[in-house]
Design an enzyme around this catalytic site. Structure first.
Site, short mmCIF file in Angstrom:
data_model
loop_
_atom_site.label_atom_id
_atom_site.label_comp_id
_atom_site.label_asym_id
_atom_site.label_seq_id
_atom_site.Cartn_x
_atom_site.Cartn_y
_atom_site.Cartn_z
N THR A 124 124.99 -49.07 -45.75
CA THR A 124 124.71 -50.32 -45.06
C THR A 124 123.24 -50.69 -45.27
O THR A 124 122.36 -49.90 -44.94
CB THR A 124 125.01 -50.17 -43.56
OG1 THR A 124 126.38 -49.77 -43.43
CG2 THR A 124 124.78 -51.46 -42.82
N PHE A 150 133.75 -50.41 -44.31
CA PHE A 150 134.16 -50.84 -42.96
C PHE A 150 134.97 -49.73 -42.31
O PHE A 150 135.92 -49.98 -41.57
CB PHE A 150 134.98 -52.14 -43.04
CG PHE A 150 134.23 -53.28 -43.66
CD1 PHE A 150 134.47 -53.65 -44.98
CD2 PHE A 150 133.26 -53.97 -42.95
CE1 PHE A 150 133.76 -54.69 -45.56
CE2 PHE A 150 132.55 -55.01 -43.51
CZ PHE A 150 132.80 -55.39 -44.83
N LEU A 151 134.58 -48.48 -42.59
CA LEU A 151 135.37 -47.34 -42.11
C LEU A 151 135.07 -47.08 -40.64
O LEU A 151 133.92 -47.07 -40.23
CB LEU A 151 135.04 -46.09 -42.93
CG LEU A 151 135.08 -46.21 -44.46
CD1 LEU A 151 134.71 -44.88 -45.09
CD2 LEU A 151 136.43 -46.70 -44.94
N PHE A 247 139.33 -54.11 -29.05
CA PHE A 247 137.91 -54.14 -28.65
C PHE A 247 137.72 -54.95 -27.38
O PHE A 247 136.77 -55.71 -27.25
CB PHE A 247 137.03 -54.66 -29.80
CG PHE A 247 136.58 -53.56 -30.70
CD1 PHE A 247 137.50 -52.92 -31.50
CD2 PHE A 247 135.27 -53.13 -30.72
CE1 PHE A 247 137.12 -51.87 -32.32
CE2 PHE A 247 134.88 -52.09 -31.54
CZ PHE A 247 135.80 -51.45 -32.34
N LEU A 248 138.66 -54.78 -26.45
CA LEU A 248 138.57 -55.47 -25.15
C LEU A 248 138.72 -54.48 -24.01
O LEU A 248 139.07 -54.85 -22.90
CB LEU A 248 139.65 -56.55 -25.06
CG LEU A 248 139.41 -57.80 -25.92
CD1 LEU A 248 140.65 -58.70 -25.92
CD2 LEU A 248 138.20 -58.58 -25.41
N CYS A 258 126.96 -46.13 -36.00
CA CYS A 258 126.89 -47.43 -36.69
C CYS A 258 126.48 -48.60 -35.81
O CYS A 258 125.48 -49.26 -36.07
CB CYS A 258 128.24 -47.72 -37.35
SG CYS A 258 128.55 -46.62 -38.72
N ARG A 326 126.81 -38.32 -31.94
CA ARG A 326 125.61 -39.11 -32.24
C ARG A 326 125.64 -40.43 -31.47
O ARG A 326 126.64 -41.13 -31.48
CB ARG A 326 125.51 -39.41 -33.74
CG ARG A 326 125.15 -38.22 -34.61
CD ARG A 326 125.16 -38.59 -36.09
NE ARG A 326 126.51 -38.95 -36.51
CZ ARG A 326 126.77 -39.42 -37.74
NH1 ARG A 326 125.80 -39.64 -38.60
NH2 ARG A 326 128.02 -39.71 -38.09
C1 UDX Z 1 132.34 -49.05 -36.32
C2 UDX Z 1 133.16 -50.21 -36.88
O1 UDX Z 1 134.36 -50.35 -36.13
C3 UDX Z 1 133.51 -49.93 -38.35
O2 UDX Z 1 134.21 -51.02 -38.89
C4 UDX Z 1 132.20 -49.71 -39.12
O3 UDX Z 1 132.47 -49.45 -40.49
C5 UDX Z 1 131.43 -48.56 -38.52
O4 UDX Z 1 131.17 -48.81 -37.13
P1 UDX Z 1 132.82 -46.61 -35.43
O5 UDX Z 1 131.34 -46.41 -35.42
O6 UDX Z 1 133.69 -45.51 -35.92
O7 UDX Z 1 133.18 -47.91 -36.35
O8 UDX Z 1 133.22 -46.92 -33.93
P2 UDX Z 1 134.24 -47.96 -33.26
O9 UDX Z 1 135.60 -47.49 -33.39
O10 UDX Z 1 133.90 -49.32 -33.72
O11 UDX Z 1 133.78 -47.82 -31.69
C6 UDX Z 1 132.43 -48.14 -31.39
C7 UDX Z 1 132.19 -47.90 -29.92
O12 UDX Z 1 132.88 -48.88 -29.15
C8 UDX Z 1 132.67 -46.54 -29.41
O13 UDX Z 1 131.69 -46.01 -28.53
C9 UDX Z 1 133.95 -46.91 -28.65
O14 UDX Z 1 134.23 -46.01 -27.58
C10 UDX Z 1 133.60 -48.27 -28.10
N1 UDX Z 1 134.76 -49.09 -27.77
C11 UDX Z 1 135.63 -49.44 -28.77
C12 UDX Z 1 134.94 -49.54 -26.45
O15 UDX Z 1 134.14 -49.22 -25.57
N2 UDX Z 1 136.02 -50.32 -26.17
C13 UDX Z 1 136.91 -50.70 -27.13
O16 UDX Z 1 137.87 -51.42 -26.80
C14 UDX Z 1 136.72 -50.23 -28.47
#
Ligand code: UDX
Length: 435
Positions: A124, A150-151, A247-248, A258, A326
């Site tokens: 990134t 976008f993993l 994500f809600l 990330c 992390r």
């Molecule tokens: C994220 C992006 O989703 C991914 O596309 C990008 O490539 C890297 O960053 P990731 O870091 O694995 O992926 O975490 P993600 O699944 O996005 O969750 C991020 C944070 O949001 C976590 O702390 C999770 O607990 C929180 N979360 C997620 C919520 O609090 N509520 C939700 O509904 C979803």
């Protein structure tokens, strides 16, 4: 596309996933890392990353010979068609991304590549980096291309082999199309654009997800004051396809390696471009406040003071499905609780018991974390926490549980005689909510 020869520099979460999956897609891949111990382990298919499906693919592709690992950049890369740069771009002192590792790779490959090789940056990188790297590489016969990943952690293989989109950006559209064709086997929608747009798509997406989460966390706080139920409110929102159904879910804040990094980096980019991105600023500030909101709930649940109070934490990783701590919101909450004198015991299915993580004594069973605690706090959305024997917990006299993820079965927990402090639910005593 016929099999291509790919070098992937960096065998971390992104590079290893890319190397293994490109081999699975039929390409000939050499994955390079500076860490000899890591290279030796990976050469034995010993994958330490907690990524479902990754170890079997590494093992299988080592077997086919399409995948191999080497320590240090090979002197001769003249046979390579693509060099993928997948080295860390951590947050620097000023919030901007630190690109030293990327620049070092470009300096190292400059004189080892034949003409028409494409350098692809999967790390990134801030907007404008590809054009800067093109100048740094100083090889007019070699294009530099942005191909952001976008993993999601815990879903890396799934997200690589079945991506919702492939994004490739370069001012050399021929090179961009060559990179896009490496993913032909995934049949994913593909966006080929300029380098700045491709670089920005990554930040724009992650920051939008972070904004969505900060929005729902603030909405949950409002629900508590208004006697509304965040679960019902977001269920109503999900029915609008423009809002989307994920994500809600409220939580103790968003974390991981990330979203915190990318939100800071994009804000730094906006500031240097003299653009007032106050929405992003507020997103970050809301998230910083979230840990303090959780601590206030725990302090209230403990009767107003945390000094000497034993608190049991359920969940330490930044989200369920990973062993990654992390930038974990759970640990941010833990340190704030410890700072107020709480004595912390924590359990997480992916964090070995017996260790100490920060101020948390990590134990091997959720019930050990719960037993003896005056307050129990659910911090990571591991599904197993909803299935615990809450009657046993209630019988043990554990009075209060703070559920920051709205994960627990409200009815079952309350019937066990436990006072459940949920997030985004009407405060106890308000009667206009469903059990
Ligand atoms: C994220 C992006 O989703 C991914 O596309 C990008 O490539 C890297 O960053 P990731 O870091 O694995 O992926 O975490 P993600 O699944 O996005 O969750 C991020 C944070 O949001 C976590 O702390 C999770 O607990 C929180 N979360 C997620 C919520 O609090 N509520 C939700 O509904 C979803």
């Amino acid at each position: 596309m016929a099999s291509q020869r790919i070098a992937v520099v960096g065998a971390g979460y992104v590079g290893l996933t890319a190397a293994a999956c490109f081999a699975r897609l039929g390409h000939d891949v050499v994955c390079v890392d500076v860490d000899k111990a890591k290279v030796d382990a990976l050469s034995r298919a010993d994958v330490s990353l907690h990524e479902p499906g990754l170890a079997p693919i590494v093992s299988a592709e080592l077997g086919t010979g399409r995948l191999r690992f080497v320590h240090g950049l090979p002197d001769d890369l003249s046979e390579v068609d693509f060099v993928f740069v997948a080295v860390p771009t951590p947050t620097g002192a000023d919030g901007a991304a630190d690109l030293n590792a990327v620049d070092t790779v470009l300096d190292q490959v400059r004189d080892r590549l034949s003409a028409n090789t494409v350098v692809v940056v999967k790390s990134t990188i801030p907007v404008g980096t590809v054009s800067r790297l093109t100048a740094l590489l100083n090889r007019p016969d070699i294009a530099v291309v942005s191909n952001p990943e976008f993993l999601r952690e815990g879903h890396a293989v799934e997200d690589f082999l079945h991506p919702q989109r492939v994004v490739v950006g370069s001012e050399n559209q021929t090179a961009a199309r060559r990179v896009a064709s490496l993913y032909a086997g995934t049949r994913a929608p593909t966006l080929i654009t300029g380098s700045a747009s491709a670089e920005l798509v990554k930040y724009a997406s992650n920051c939008f997800l972070a904004m969505k989460l900060s929005y729902v966390n603030s909405l949950a706080e409002l629900c508590e004051q208004l006697g509304a139920d965040i679960a019902d409110v977001t269920e109503g929102m999900r029915l609008d396809q423009r809002i989307g159904s994920t994500f809600l879910t409220p939580g103790p804040g968003w974390g991981g390696s990330c979203l915190p990094k990318d939100t800071k980096a994009l804000l730094a980019t906006a500031l240097s471009a003299e653009v007032d991105f106050s929405l992003l600023d507020a997103t970050i500030a809301t998230n910083s406040r979230q840990a303090h909101r959780v601590v206030a709930k725990v302090r209230d649940a403990a009767g107003g003071s945390l000094t000497g109070v034993r608190v049991g934490l359920l969940g330490l990783t930044f989200k369920a499905g990973t062993d990654d701590v992390r930038d974990s919101p759970a640990l941010a909450v833990a340190e704030l609780l410890a700072a107020e004198g709480a004595e912390l015991t924590g359990y997480d299915p992916c964090v070995p018991g017996g260790d100490a993580v920060g101020s948390v004594r990590v134990v091997a069973s959720p019930y050990t974390a719960i037993d003896g605690a005056s307050v129990v706090v659910v911090l990571t959305e591991w599904p197993e926490f909803a299935e615990l024997d809450w009657k046993r917990v209630g019988d043990g006299g554990r009075a209060v549980v703070v559920d920051t993820r709205d994960l627990l079965p409200v009815k079952k927990v309350r019937e066990a005689g436990i006072r459940l402090v949920a997030v985004g639910k009407p405060l106890v005593g308000q009667n206009n909510h469903r059990e």
